[in-house]
Design an enzyme around this catalytic site. Structure first.
Site, mmCIF file in Angstrom:
data_model
loop_
_atom_site.group_PDB
_atom_site.id
_atom_site.type_symbol
_atom_site.label_atom_id
_atom_site.label_comp_id
_atom_site.label_asym_id
_atom_site.label_seq_id
_atom_site.Cartn_x
_atom_site.Cartn_y
_atom_site.Cartn_z
ATOM 1 N N ARG A 57 0.833 -1.206 0.000
ATOM 2 C CA ARG A 57 0.000 0.000 0.000
ATOM 3 C C ARG A 57 0.866 1.253 0.000
ATOM 4 N NH1 ARG A 57 -3.127 -0.257 4.872
ATOM 5 N NH2 ARG A 57 -1.618 1.146 5.803
ATOM 6 N N ASP A 183 -5.189 22.408 -10.986
ATOM 7 C CA ASP A 183 -5.596 21.221 -11.739
ATOM 8 C C ASP A 183 -4.989 21.369 -13.132
ATOM 9 O OD1 ASP A 183 -6.909 19.325 -13.327
ATOM 10 O OD2 ASP A 183 -8.741 19.423 -12.119
ATOM 11 N N LYS A 208 -6.942 10.957 -18.072
ATOM 12 C CA LYS A 208 -7.095 11.651 -19.356
ATOM 13 C C LYS A 208 -5.892 11.361 -20.256
ATOM 14 C CE LYS A 208 -10.872 12.972 -17.439
ATOM 15 N NZ LYS A 208 -11.029 14.131 -16.602
HETATM 16 C C1 LIG Z 1 -11.775 14.256 -15.325
HETATM 17 C C2 LIG Z 1 -11.235 15.387 -14.527
HETATM 18 C C3 LIG Z 1 -10.972 15.245 -13.178
HETATM 19 C C4 LIG Z 1 -11.328 14.004 -12.418
HETATM 20 O O1 LIG Z 1 -10.651 12.871 -12.844
HETATM 21 P P1 LIG Z 1 -11.240 11.412 -12.578
HETATM 22 O O2 LIG Z 1 -10.080 10.524 -12.853
HETATM 23 O O3 LIG Z 1 -12.394 11.239 -13.508
HETATM 24 O O4 LIG Z 1 -11.668 11.372 -11.147
HETATM 25 C C5 LIG Z 1 -10.406 16.292 -12.508
HETATM 26 N N1 LIG Z 1 -10.129 17.450 -13.140
HETATM 27 C C6 LIG Z 1 -10.389 17.631 -14.430
HETATM 28 C C7 LIG Z 1 -10.070 18.936 -15.065
HETATM 29 C C8 LIG Z 1 -10.960 16.607 -15.171
HETATM 30 O O5 LIG Z 1 -11.257 16.811 -16.456
#
Ligand SMILES: *Cc1c(COP(=O)(O)O)cnc(C)c1O
Length: 395
Positions: A57, A183, A208
């Site tokens: 972990r 982000d 992504k």
């Molecule tokens: C998709 C996304 C997230 C969240 O990611 P997940 O892996 O789906 O939890 C966070 N920030 C942005 C800008 C996103 O497009």
């Protein structure tokens, strides 16, 4: 393998790989583990400096390889892996705040995180103020109290793609010792290096572009030296870890990410320009277009654009939108993005705003341009817009 490369694409190909530690295999092995055995009591008691792994972990050679790669990508002192982009955000924010604190959050942030802030973090006694992503530094300063602990950014913003003045926001925060988080999913860490601009924490949904093939859920938290102990502690206390096969997919995705992103950039801009010329489209929301309000900031801070952007359709009845969407041949309709394939989605940014008003005069759409030939994508969009116009009864 030793490498002292300085170019980003070279680093992404070589980082985190040591083939001759593994019989020459190009890729690091995927360690499936829970228990890790200690050879001696000294090792168990932490008195043996050669003990690197203690329990799966808390990390394995597999997760360490990906952490090393993301550190190189984001110029980070350390990287924490989490099971999703959403958990990367919630973990990084939790790491920085305690009851009684106040945080400033961009109004254009990824909406599910807004729900977590409003429904869970606020319950733990943290006050949240949303701010206009395009806020002037003086106005941002006026929102700061002696309780303000953190400022979060997302540039360009989710769904609406406004650019933020990252440097100005960091300057305001640093003057007061306030932590900053961004982000960075849109740039995938490839086109923007927030930590070199003084941001403390850069998170990504590796779901992504790092994954890049629509088959992975993962988050990464890239930390400055200052933020690393906070975030590492929070992730350890929360018990977060990721599965080795998912780490393998993320590492595989990273190797080709530069090549993919350059193609995404080119394909995305080609479609954005085409949409700009369409009578059905009121506005295209893409910071790499010269007439976008965020273009100067994008040019200053970014070295390229990914292929997620927005546009606004002239108002049309829902049935006309359905006529367009239900018969798209190449564009899929679904959440997430960053894979090799194109996606198209109607969105409702106004529903997740409080500091600003989103009223562009039509239907906001989000589009992700994949690696298909742009001419085929344009043909699909052209037919879709024709169906929209016919069903709406316009000439
Ligand atoms: C998709 C996304 C997230 C969240 O990611 P997940 O892996 O789906 O939890 C966070 N920030 C942005 C800008 C996103 O497009």
């Amino acid at each position: 393998m030793q490498h002292n490369a300085s170019k980003q694409d070279t680093i992404l190909v070589h980082v985190g790989r040591r083939p001759h530690d593994h019989q020459g295999m190009v890729n690091p092995p995927v360690y499936h583990a829970s228990t890790i055995l200690f050879p001696t009591l000294d090792a168990l008691d932490g008195r043996d400096p050669n003990t690197r792994y203690t329990y799966a972990r808390r990390g394995t050679p597999t997760s360490a390889a990906l952490e090393e790669a993301v550190c190189a990508l984001e110029h980070a002192a350390g990287t924490i892996l989490t099971p999703s982009g959403m958990s990367a955000l919630s973990t990084a924010i939790l790491a920085c705040v305690r009851a009684g604190d106040h945080i400033l959050v961009t109004d254009a942030l990824y909406a599910p995180v807004r729900h977590w802030l409003d429904r869970m973090l606020s319950r733990l006694g943290v006050a949240i103020t949303y701010y206009d992503p395009a806020i002037a530094p003086a106005a941002l300063e006026r929102l700061i109290t002696d309780r303000t602990r953190m400022i979060t950014m997302e540039s360009p913003g989710s769904l609406t793609f406004e650019m933020q003045d990252i440097r100005a926001i960091v300057a305001v925060a640093q003057a007061r010792g306030i932590a900053t988080l961004i982000d960075n999913t849109w740039s995938s860490g490839y086109f923007l290096k927030p930590l070199t601009l003084g941001v403390d924490i850069s998170i990504q949904a590796a779901t992504k572009y790092i994954g890049g093939h629509s088959d992975l859920m993962m988050g990464v938290i890239a930390c400055s030296a200052r933020a690393l102990p906070w975030v590492r502690d929070a992730a350890t206390l929360l018990g977060l870890c990721v599965a080795p096969d998912d780490v393998f997919l993320a590492l595989r995705g990273l190797r080709s990410m530069g090549t993919r992103l350059r193609q995404h950039h080119a394909n995305g801009l080609a479609i954005a320009r085409w949409l700009q010329g369409r009578p059905e489209v009121l506005r295209v929301l893409h910071p790499a277009l010269p007439d976008d309000p965020g273009h100067a900031l994008w040019t200053r801070d970014f070295t390229g654009a990914s292929s997620l952007f927005g546009f606004v359709l002239r108002p049309a009845p829902r049935s006309a939108l359905a006529a367009m969407m239900n018969a798209m041949r190449l564009f899929g309709m679904g959440y997430s993005w960053g894979g090799f394939e194109s996606l198209l989605l109607p969105t409702d940014p106004a529903a997740s705003r409080s500091a600003t008003v989103w009223n562009p005069g039509g239907q906001t759409m989000r589009i992700h341009i994949g690696l298909e030939d742009p001419e085929d994508l344009i043909a699909d969009l052209e037919d879709g817009l024709a169906r929209l116009t016919t069903a709406a009864g316009h000439p």
